[in-house]
Write an enzyme that holds these catalytic residues in place. Structure first.
Site, PDB file in Angstrom:
ATOM      1  N   ASN A 162      16.310  26.913 -28.062  1.00  0.00           N
ATOM      2  CA  ASN A 162      17.627  26.918 -27.439  1.00  0.00           C
ATOM      3  C   ASN A 162      18.587  26.142 -28.355  1.00  0.00           C
ATOM      4  O   ASN A 162      18.377  24.955 -28.615  1.00  0.00           O
ATOM      5  CB  ASN A 162      17.503  26.245 -26.063  1.00  0.00           C
ATOM      6  CG  ASN A 162      18.806  26.237 -25.317  1.00  0.00           C
ATOM      7  OD1 ASN A 162      19.850  25.947 -25.899  1.00  0.00           O
ATOM      8  ND2 ASN A 162      18.767  26.549 -24.038  1.00  0.00           N
ATOM      9  N   HIS A 165      22.581  23.049 -27.965  1.00  0.00           N
ATOM     10  CA  HIS A 165      22.925  21.666 -28.307  1.00  0.00           C
ATOM     11  C   HIS A 165      23.650  21.559 -29.639  1.00  0.00           C
ATOM     12  O   HIS A 165      24.369  20.603 -29.882  1.00  0.00           O
ATOM     13  CB  HIS A 165      21.666  20.797 -28.282  1.00  0.00           C
ATOM     14  CG  HIS A 165      20.942  20.935 -26.986  1.00  0.00           C
ATOM     15  ND1 HIS A 165      21.369  20.315 -25.844  1.00  0.00           N
ATOM     16  CD2 HIS A 165      19.873  21.687 -26.644  1.00  0.00           C
ATOM     17  CE1 HIS A 165      20.563  20.664 -24.843  1.00  0.00           C
ATOM     18  NE2 HIS A 165      19.661  21.496 -25.311  1.00  0.00           N
ATOM     19  N   HIS A 198      22.750  29.692 -23.713  1.00  0.00           N
ATOM     20  CA  HIS A 198      23.269  29.769 -22.346  1.00  0.00           C
ATOM     21  C   HIS A 198      24.790  29.937 -22.425  1.00  0.00           C
ATOM     22  O   HIS A 198      25.497  29.020 -22.861  1.00  0.00           O
ATOM     23  CB  HIS A 198      22.904  28.455 -21.631  1.00  0.00           C
ATOM     24  CG  HIS A 198      23.262  28.432 -20.180  1.00  0.00           C
ATOM     25  ND1 HIS A 198      22.893  27.403 -19.342  1.00  0.00           N
ATOM     26  CD2 HIS A 198      23.968  29.303 -19.400  1.00  0.00           C
ATOM     27  CE1 HIS A 198      23.344  27.647 -18.127  1.00  0.00           C
ATOM     28  NE2 HIS A 198      24.015  28.786 -18.138  1.00  0.00           N
ATOM     29  N   ARG A 200      27.728  29.697 -20.573  1.00  0.00           N
ATOM     30  CA  ARG A 200      28.169  29.163 -19.282  1.00  0.00           C
ATOM     31  C   ARG A 200      29.541  29.703 -18.927  1.00  0.00           C
ATOM     32  O   ARG A 200      30.344  30.009 -19.814  1.00  0.00           O
ATOM     33  CB  ARG A 200      28.220  27.630 -19.340  1.00  0.00           C
ATOM     34  CG  ARG A 200      26.875  26.978 -19.214  1.00  0.00           C
ATOM     35  CD  ARG A 200      27.011  25.475 -19.248  1.00  0.00           C
ATOM     36  NE  ARG A 200      25.788  24.842 -18.842  1.00  0.00           N
ATOM     37  CZ  ARG A 200      25.520  24.455 -17.596  1.00  0.00           C
ATOM     38  NH1 ARG A 200      26.419  24.599 -16.641  1.00  0.00           N
ATOM     39  NH2 ARG A 200      24.373  23.911 -17.295  1.00  0.00           N
ATOM     40  N   ARG A 204      31.244  25.569 -22.073  1.00  0.00           N
ATOM     41  CA  ARG A 204      31.272  24.187 -22.586  1.00  0.00           C
ATOM     42  C   ARG A 204      30.562  24.047 -23.937  1.00  0.00           C
ATOM     43  O   ARG A 204      30.776  23.101 -24.655  1.00  0.00           O
ATOM     44  CB  ARG A 204      30.688  23.213 -21.579  1.00  0.00           C
ATOM     45  CG  ARG A 204      29.205  23.360 -21.397  1.00  0.00           C
ATOM     46  CD  ARG A 204      28.639  22.228 -20.597  1.00  0.00           C
ATOM     47  NE  ARG A 204      29.000  22.320 -19.199  1.00  0.00           N
ATOM     48  CZ  ARG A 204      28.295  21.754 -18.229  1.00  0.00           C
ATOM     49  NH1 ARG A 204      27.232  21.035 -18.521  1.00  0.00           N
ATOM     50  NH2 ARG A 204      28.647  21.876 -16.970  1.00  0.00           N
ATOM     51  N   GLU A 225      20.688  33.106 -21.537  1.00  0.00           N
ATOM     52  CA  GLU A 225      20.618  32.397 -20.254  1.00  0.00           C
ATOM     53  C   GLU A 225      21.969  32.513 -19.581  1.00  0.00           C
ATOM     54  O   GLU A 225      23.008  32.366 -20.251  1.00  0.00           O
ATOM     55  CB  GLU A 225      20.377  30.923 -20.545  1.00  0.00           C
ATOM     56  CG  GLU A 225      19.088  30.392 -20.025  1.00  0.00           C
ATOM     57  CD  GLU A 225      19.029  28.912 -20.290  1.00  0.00           C
ATOM     58  OE1 GLU A 225      19.821  28.168 -19.679  1.00  0.00           O
ATOM     59  OE2 GLU A 225      18.206  28.514 -21.109  1.00  0.00           O
ATOM     60  N   THR A 256      21.040  22.437 -16.803  1.00  0.00           N
ATOM     61  CA  THR A 256      20.503  23.126 -15.625  1.00  0.00           C
ATOM     62  C   THR A 256      19.582  22.167 -14.871  1.00  0.00           C
ATOM     63  O   THR A 256      18.643  21.628 -15.451  1.00  0.00           O
ATOM     64  CB  THR A 256      19.686  24.369 -16.074  1.00  0.00           C
ATOM     65  OG1 THR A 256      20.429  25.038 -17.078  1.00  0.00           O
ATOM     66  CG2 THR A 256      19.432  25.301 -14.923  1.00  0.00           C
ATOM     67  N   GLU A 306      10.570  32.035 -15.557  1.00  0.00           N
ATOM     68  CA  GLU A 306      10.464  30.871 -16.444  1.00  0.00           C
ATOM     69  C   GLU A 306      10.240  29.662 -15.545  1.00  0.00           C
ATOM     70  O   GLU A 306      11.088  29.343 -14.699  1.00  0.00           O
ATOM     71  CB  GLU A 306      11.737  30.677 -17.286  1.00  0.00           C
ATOM     72  CG  GLU A 306      11.590  29.458 -18.206  1.00  0.00           C
ATOM     73  CD  GLU A 306      12.817  29.181 -19.073  1.00  0.00           C
ATOM     74  OE1 GLU A 306      13.536  30.134 -19.441  1.00  0.00           O
ATOM     75  OE2 GLU A 306      13.041  27.987 -19.365  1.00  0.00           O
ATOM     76  N   HIS A 346      12.269  23.469 -20.232  1.00  0.00           N
ATOM     77  CA  HIS A 346      13.198  22.429 -19.795  1.00  0.00           C
ATOM     78  C   HIS A 346      12.574  21.056 -19.943  1.00  0.00           C
ATOM     79  O   HIS A 346      11.574  20.752 -19.306  1.00  0.00           O
ATOM     80  CB  HIS A 346      13.708  22.609 -18.368  1.00  0.00           C
ATOM     81  CG  HIS A 346      15.109  22.062 -18.223  1.00  0.00           C
ATOM     82  ND1 HIS A 346      15.387  20.715 -18.251  1.00  0.00           N
ATOM     83  CD2 HIS A 346      16.299  22.688 -18.117  1.00  0.00           C
ATOM     84  CE1 HIS A 346      16.689  20.542 -18.152  1.00  0.00           C
ATOM     85  NE2 HIS A 346      17.277  21.724 -18.078  1.00  0.00           N
TER      86      HIS A 346
HETATM   87  N1  PXP Z   1      15.107  26.719 -20.073  1.00  0.00           N
HETATM   88  C1  PXP Z   1      16.239  26.726 -19.345  1.00  0.00           C
HETATM   89  C2  PXP Z   1      16.370  27.721 -18.252  1.00  0.00           C
HETATM   90  C3  PXP Z   1      17.289  25.824 -19.614  1.00  0.00           C
HETATM   91  O1  PXP Z   1      18.402  25.820 -18.869  1.00  0.00           O
HETATM   92  C4  PXP Z   1      17.144  24.928 -20.692  1.00  0.00           C
HETATM   93  C5  PXP Z   1      18.271  23.976 -21.028  1.00  0.00           C
HETATM   94  O2  PXP Z   1      19.341  24.633 -21.509  1.00  0.00           O
HETATM   95  C6  PXP Z   1      15.948  24.968 -21.427  1.00  0.00           C
HETATM   96  C7  PXP Z   1      14.945  25.845 -21.083  1.00  0.00           C
HETATM   97  C8  PXP Z   1      15.724  24.056 -22.577  1.00  0.00           C
HETATM   98  O3  PXP Z   1      15.662  22.743 -22.128  1.00  0.00           O
HETATM   99  P1  PXP Z   1      15.693  21.549 -23.158  1.00  0.00           P
HETATM  100  O4  PXP Z   1      16.986  21.622 -23.878  1.00  0.00           O
HETATM  101  O5  PXP Z   1      15.548  20.348 -22.301  1.00  0.00           O
HETATM  102  O6  PXP Z   1      14.534  21.753 -24.079  1.00  0.00           O
END
Ligand code: PXP
Length: 398
Positions: A162, A165, A198, A200, A204, A225, A256, A306, A346
């Site tokens: 992901n 960030h 994601h 949004r 953001r 996402e 999330t 998931e 997550h």
């Molecule tokens: N899965 C989902 C559905 C998420 O919303 C996120 C965070 O954006 C992640 C996985 C990844 O989480 P993390 O950034 O904490 O590894």
């Protein structure tokens, strides 16, 4: 642990991948309806198996596999025991090695065949009783091995990254770097199996330009996402990512927070799934590891779930972490058995990922924050490779 593997042969000569064999044995037990029973698998050398072969069967010389059932039919009174022991499988790694060379298969594949053969003996199959039984046993063995080869137990858990960030850092300055599109390319070059972003409602971090460019440049798999809201649904339908993951989305949250309440909004989510399906986009539902959510996901036609690993990662005691892990393991098992494909994510980091990746019911992990945080210090390429090594090691495919 349903299968206990003990290695009593020369481990310098034969480098056995215990976890791979363990995972395959667990899969074989599941397929044969004895997942909660116990089996002991002992790997020995020719000398030891020769002694056993002579002592228990009056036969001279080594053999490849011996099975000793714990109880025969006359002992069915033992069925009251909470855990049912099936018995012992003893395999000569030396003989298996010679056989693997003459059959042109890997040692681990030969050992897997012998475990299958031994397990079927423990379950009452016997090729020595009649030709018909020999044929049936051979057919079942072949079918199990063929299924195993295409099963999850034989595949590596995938790592999808992901890159939200990276966009978060960009947005902090309101300029155009660091670019999540470039980050996605580096992740892929380092071995990631997919990229997750994601989009949004409030944009953001990831924005419309990012998803457009990512759709064009991602070589592996794009997982979008999103919340199930009208505007984003329209974007997804036009963009056609490789899959979408529906998540709950609140404006005030930092990330999330919890899983979707699928059971509580079946109608709305079913409608979104139906729209995506018509456009050929598989849908994953991000859920807490709970029976009612898994069941509801299946009912409304999701392809994947998931499983939210946040509570497992955030646990503040070993006891709590174990409790949360067991919830994930059993929800994954349940979803897998129902025919759902299972992802998880997550909060996973360099400490918590390994146990989740070792679940053979889980196909893919979605990890962001830990990898991007580490990348600040060691570089993105290295941060991805280090996480990939953890995932590969845990899912035992080297
Ligand atoms: N899965 C989902 C559905 C998420 O919303 C996120 C965070 O954006 C992640 C996985 C990844 O989480 P993390 O950034 O904490 O590894």
């Amino acid at each position: 642990m349903p299968a206990t593997l003990t290695i009593k042969c020369d481990t310098n000569k034969f480098r056995l991948n215990r976890r791979l064999l363990q995972r395959r044995t667990a899969w074989l037990m599941r397929q044969n309806g004895v997942a909660t029973h116990e089996v002991s698998v002992l790997f020995v050398d020719d000398q030891e198996i020769s002694w056993l072969n002579n002592h228990y069967r009056g036969k001279k010389g080594p053999t490849n596999v011996l099975s000793f059932p714990f109880a025969d039919e006359a002992d069915s009174c033992l069925s009251f025991l909470p855990v049912q022991e099936l018995g012992d499988i003893i395999i000569s790694v030396e003989t298996a090695h010679k056989e693997s060379l003459s059959l042109h298969v890997s040692l681990h594949d030969r050992l897997t065949w012998l475990i299958t053969h031994g397990l079927l003996h423990l379950l009452g199959y016997d090729h020595e009783r009649s030709e018909k039984e020999a044929e049936d046993m051979w057919a079942l063995e072949t079918s199990l091995i063929n299924q195993l080869q295409s099963s999850r137990s034989n595949k590596m858990t995938h790592l999808a990254i992901n890159v939200d960030h990276v966009a978060t850092v960009r947005q902090a300055r309101g300029i155009n770097e660091p670019d999540p599109v470039a980050a996605a390319a580096i992740c892929e070059l380092a071995g990631a199996a997919g990229i997750v972003v994601h989009l949004r409602e409030d944009r953001r971090h990831i924005n419309d330009r990012d998803v457009r460019l990512l759709r064009e440049t991602i070589k592996t798999k794009m997982n979008l996402e999103m919340g199930a809201n009208k505007e984003i649904i329209e974007i997804a339908l036009a963009l056609k990512p490789d899959m979408v993951t529906l998540v709950p989305e609140k404006r005030q949250e930092l990330t999330t927070e919890g899983g979707l309440d699928v059971a509580g909004q079946k109608k709305k989510l079913a409608k979104t799934i139906s729209k995506m399906s018509k456009a050929g986009i598989p849908v994953s539902l991000f859920i807490d590891p709970e029976h009612k959510q898994v069941e509801a996901a299946l009912e409304i036609g999701a392809t994947y779930v998931e499983l939210h690993t946040g509570r497992y990662c955030d646990a503040t005691s070993e006891e709590k972490r174990e409790e949360e892990y067991q919830l994930i393991a059993s929800a994954a098992e349940e979803a897998y058995q129902m025919g759902l494909r299972v992802n998880a994510g997550h909060g996973l980091d360099y400490q918590t990922t390994s146990r989740i990746a070792s679940l053979d019911t889980i196909e893919e992990l979605s990890i962001g924050h830990a990898i991007i945080s580490r990348a600040v210090f060691v570089g993105l390429d290295q941060a991805v490779r280090e996480m990939l090594a953890i995932v590969r090691h845990a899912s035992m495919i080297f």
